[in-house]
Scaffold this active site. Structure first.
Site, PDB file in Angstrom:
ATOM      1  N   CYS A  87     -63.663 -43.606 -29.136  1.00  0.00           N
ATOM      2  CA  CYS A  87     -64.097 -42.883 -30.239  1.00  0.00           C
ATOM      3  C   CYS A  87     -63.562 -41.508 -30.790  1.00  0.00           C
ATOM      4  O   CYS A  87     -63.235 -41.488 -31.891  1.00  0.00           O
ATOM      5  CB  CYS A  87     -65.522 -42.960 -30.599  1.00  0.00           C
ATOM      6  SG  CYS A  87     -66.378 -44.381 -30.343  1.00  0.00           S
ATOM      7  N   CYS A 112     -68.468 -41.873 -26.566  1.00  0.00           N
ATOM      8  CA  CYS A 112     -67.132 -43.010 -26.442  1.00  0.00           C
ATOM      9  C   CYS A 112     -65.849 -42.142 -26.631  1.00  0.00           C
ATOM     10  O   CYS A 112     -65.647 -41.617 -27.410  1.00  0.00           O
ATOM     11  CB  CYS A 112     -67.455 -43.855 -27.569  1.00  0.00           C
ATOM     12  SG  CYS A 112     -65.984 -44.914 -27.872  1.00  0.00           S
TER      13      CYS A 112
END
Length: 99
Positions: free
Chosen positions: A26, A23
């Site tokens: 993230c 991600c």
């Protein structure tokens, strides 16, 4: 993950970052959380939970998107938000629930 449940059920604020290694947002959160820990010190514990490695916990907390941040104290959810959250906002939230 027993330590996960011990931490979120403690008296101390615990900010959990539900993330995935693939991600992009993230990865953006990682240095923000590192800086947050330096600023708040012992006021809060910060845990990272990989949603792919911990599907049961992710399901239990209905994580539908990553990153999702959840602030716990004594097992109760005090605050929750998905997406990248700026350092000043996170710092404000920790101090808001610190009392």
């Amino acid at each position: 993950m027993n330590s996960f449940f011990q931490k979120i059920n403690s008296e101390q604020l615990t900010l959990v970052d539900f993330y995935a290694t693939w991600c992009g947002p993230c990865k953006t959160m990682a240095p923000i959380l590192s800086d947050l820990k330096k600023k708040v010190g012992d006021a809060a514990t910060i845990l990272k939970v990989d949603v792919d490695a911990n599907p049961a916990i992710s399901q239990q907390y209905r994580i539908q998107g990553v990153p999702t941040l959840i602030l716990f104290k004594k097992g109760q959810i005090l605050w929750r938000q998905s997406g990248v959250v700026a350092l000043p906002q996170l710092e404000h939230i920790i101090h808001q629930y610190q009392a």
